[in-house]
Design a protein around this motif. Structure first.
Motif, mmCIF file in Angstrom:
data_model
loop_
_atom_site.group_PDB
_atom_site.id
_atom_site.type_symbol
_atom_site.label_atom_id
_atom_site.label_comp_id
_atom_site.label_asym_id
_atom_site.label_seq_id
_atom_site.Cartn_x
_atom_site.Cartn_y
_atom_site.Cartn_z
ATOM 1 N N LYS A 214 -18.050 -26.862 39.956
ATOM 2 C CA LYS A 214 -19.273 -27.756 40.604
ATOM 3 C C LYS A 214 -20.347 -27.546 39.547
ATOM 4 O O LYS A 214 -20.573 -26.772 39.417
ATOM 5 C CB LYS A 214 -19.753 -27.232 41.762
ATOM 6 C CG LYS A 214 -19.055 -27.086 43.121
ATOM 7 C CD LYS A 214 -19.578 -26.928 44.800
ATOM 8 C CE LYS A 214 -20.550 -25.835 44.988
ATOM 9 N NZ LYS A 214 -21.091 -25.445 46.201
ATOM 10 N N TYR A 215 -20.652 -28.851 39.621
ATOM 11 C CA TYR A 215 -21.652 -29.202 38.867
ATOM 12 C C TYR A 215 -22.639 -28.771 38.913
ATOM 13 O O TYR A 215 -23.363 -28.295 37.609
ATOM 14 C CB TYR A 215 -21.946 -30.506 38.945
ATOM 15 C CG TYR A 215 -20.311 -31.564 38.308
ATOM 16 C CD1 TYR A 215 -20.389 -31.878 37.249
ATOM 17 C CD2 TYR A 215 -19.846 -31.826 39.779
ATOM 18 C CE1 TYR A 215 -19.391 -32.898 36.436
ATOM 19 C CE2 TYR A 215 -18.620 -33.420 39.442
ATOM 20 C CZ TYR A 215 -18.637 -33.622 37.646
ATOM 21 O OH TYR A 215 -17.149 -34.262 37.091
ATOM 22 N N ASN A 216 -23.713 -28.648 39.880
ATOM 23 C CA ASN A 216 -24.633 -27.791 40.432
ATOM 24 C C ASN A 216 -24.580 -26.043 40.090
ATOM 25 O O ASN A 216 -25.514 -25.849 40.877
ATOM 26 C CB ASN A 216 -25.495 -28.566 41.907
ATOM 27 C CG ASN A 216 -24.605 -27.668 42.934
ATOM 28 O OD1 ASN A 216 -23.454 -27.116 43.041
ATOM 29 N ND2 ASN A 216 -24.624 -28.907 44.319
ATOM 30 N N PHE A 221 -31.672 -22.667 41.936
ATOM 31 C CA PHE A 221 -32.017 -23.136 42.885
ATOM 32 C C PHE A 221 -33.595 -22.535 43.519
ATOM 33 O O PHE A 221 -34.482 -23.062 44.020
ATOM 34 C CB PHE A 221 -31.411 -23.531 44.111
ATOM 35 C CG PHE A 221 -29.815 -25.174 43.963
ATOM 36 C CD1 PHE A 221 -30.601 -26.121 44.614
ATOM 37 C CD2 PHE A 221 -29.371 -24.435 43.438
ATOM 38 C CE1 PHE A 221 -29.470 -27.311 43.475
ATOM 39 C CE2 PHE A 221 -28.306 -25.978 42.988
ATOM 40 C CZ PHE A 221 -27.973 -26.637 43.837
ATOM 41 N N ASP A 222 -33.786 -21.526 43.208
ATOM 42 C CA ASP A 222 -35.487 -20.579 43.060
ATOM 43 C C ASP A 222 -35.804 -20.826 42.449
ATOM 44 O O ASP A 222 -37.323 -20.783 42.056
ATOM 45 C CB ASP A 222 -34.747 -19.379 42.491
ATOM 46 C CG ASP A 222 -34.181 -18.665 43.587
ATOM 47 O OD1 ASP A 222 -33.928 -19.667 45.072
ATOM 48 O OD2 ASP A 222 -32.794 -17.401 44.018
ATOM 49 N N SER A 223 -35.285 -22.515 40.863
ATOM 50 C CA SER A 223 -36.745 -22.295 39.906
ATOM 51 C C SER A 223 -38.017 -23.186 40.747
ATOM 52 O O SER A 223 -37.498 -23.644 41.540
ATOM 53 C CB SER A 223 -35.819 -22.751 39.295
ATOM 54 O OG SER A 223 -36.243 -23.354 38.072
ATOM 55 N N ASN A 224 -38.428 -23.412 40.213
ATOM 56 C CA ASN A 224 -39.688 -23.744 40.255
ATOM 57 C C ASN A 224 -39.468 -25.376 39.994
ATOM 58 O O ASN A 224 -39.705 -26.453 40.440
ATOM 59 C CB ASN A 224 -41.416 -24.011 39.966
ATOM 60 C CG ASN A 224 -41.805 -22.462 40.428
ATOM 61 O OD1 ASN A 224 -41.362 -21.675 41.251
ATOM 62 N ND2 ASN A 224 -42.059 -21.283 39.625
ATOM 63 N N PHE A 229 -32.501 -28.553 34.450
ATOM 64 C CA PHE A 229 -31.206 -28.389 34.023
ATOM 65 C C PHE A 229 -30.713 -29.399 34.224
ATOM 66 O O PHE A 229 -29.591 -30.225 33.304
ATOM 67 C CB PHE A 229 -30.769 -27.732 35.455
ATOM 68 C CG PHE A 229 -31.320 -25.991 35.542
ATOM 69 C CD1 PHE A 229 -30.652 -24.859 34.948
ATOM 70 C CD2 PHE A 229 -31.832 -26.115 36.728
ATOM 71 C CE1 PHE A 229 -31.166 -23.958 34.918
ATOM 72 C CE2 PHE A 229 -32.821 -24.669 36.690
ATOM 73 C CZ PHE A 229 -32.487 -23.795 36.275
ATOM 74 N N ASP A 230 -31.363 -30.574 34.201
ATOM 75 C CA ASP A 230 -31.139 -31.745 33.666
ATOM 76 C C ASP A 230 -30.654 -32.145 32.461
ATOM 77 O O ASP A 230 -31.413 -32.195 32.061
ATOM 78 C CB ASP A 230 -31.615 -33.053 34.543
ATOM 79 C CG ASP A 230 -31.698 -32.794 36.030
ATOM 80 O OD1 ASP A 230 -31.300 -32.686 36.379
ATOM 81 O OD2 ASP A 230 -32.540 -33.965 36.061
#
Length: 286
Positions: A214-216, A221-224, A229-230
């Motif tokens: 998957k792309y994501n 997702f724990d990052s502030n 990541f874009d």
């Protein structure tokens, strides 16, 4: 009700698509017409094959698919109608079907021979529509042509594997609306040749040693700030089961897509190299 799909390189600026639809409705007022796309790159049978191969199975059995790409009649480019996987395809015999039918062979194939009765410089309108509406009414394919046993073959969509089974050599077959680059290397052949070994994907000067599902998956997702990541590049198995090189949350107007940012275009080479045990940089000499 008859279901007829249209796939062409006509675009939507000109009158061609409207004329084809009008001709179908004139023959079959209750027909249901679905546009798969009219924005195939001009004359690109590889792009056409990729889109149709990953689209037609979503339609019910018995659907009639009109394909208007590189459709001008010539000695080298005849017109055919065939049954494949319980779907009907009406198209030029330009190698397109061999790409779509890489896993399922056509049941019956007919060379269309009604051209001597219909003079045309626009075969999709004058020939393909006649054949499609004939089929939709329950007509036999034998009425529109003679049955043949073969069709033009092309292996452009198939990757190559070296004799040592360590390298898959493929290439770019499609660039999507986000600028993502789709290769002809499938998850199936990757697993069959790779057998779980470490690997390196190379596309121009860029390399990847991980394939996402998957792309994501590239995001922590724990990052502030997950927006950091874009714009990151990644490789993944796309929904069609092919290796795709992408830019996460690509936007062609701002960030850009993988095609432009990485300098990748149609037919550019993409390779996967497998390592028997450890990658060479981690091996030691005795």
């Amino acid at each position: 009700m008859s279901l007829i799909t249209l796939t062409t390189d006509f675009g939507t600026k000109d009158h061609f698509v409207g004329a084809v639809k009008g001709a179908i409705y004139s023959e079959l007022p209750d027909a249901k017409i679905v546009d798969i796309t009219h924005h195939i790159s001009p004359f690109s049978i590889t792009e056409t094959a990729y889109i149709l191969k990953n689209t037609y199975k979503s339609f019910p059995k018995g659907t009639i698919h009109i394909i208007g790409v590189d459709s001008e009649l010539s000695i080298e480019n005849k017109h055919i109608a065939l049954i494949l996987d319980e779907h009907y395809f009406i198209c030029p015999d330009n190698g397109l079907i061999s790409m779509i039918a890489s896993e399922v062979n056509p049941t019956r194939i007919f060379e269309i021979n009604i051209h001597d009765r219909i003079e045309s410089s626009f075969p999709v309108l004058d020939i393909f529509v006649k054949v499609a509406t004939h089929i939709a009414r329950g007509g036999s394919l034998s009425v529109i042509g003679k049955e043949i046993q073969s069709y033009k073959k092309t292996i452009e969509i198939q990757p190559k594997v070296n004799q040592a089974q360590t390298i898959i050599s493929g290439g770019v077959i499609y660039i999507d609306n986000y600028g993502n680059v789709i290769t002809n290397i499938s998850k199936k052949i990757f697993n069959e040749i790779g057998k779980g070994r470490d690997f390196k994907i190379t596309a121009r000067r860029y390399t990847f040693d991980k394939i996402l599902n998957k792309y994501n998956e590239i995001v922590n997702f724990d990052s502030n700030d997950i927006r950091q990541f874009d714009g990151n590049k990644l490789a993944l198995f796309n929904s069609a089961g092919f290796i795709e090189i992408a830019i996460y949350r690509s936007n062609l107007k701002t960030v850009g897509g993988a095609s432009s940012l990485l300098g990748l275009d149609y037919r550019d080479t993409v390779t996967v190299e497998f390592f028997n045990e450890l990658k060479p940089e981690f091996t030691t000499l005795n």
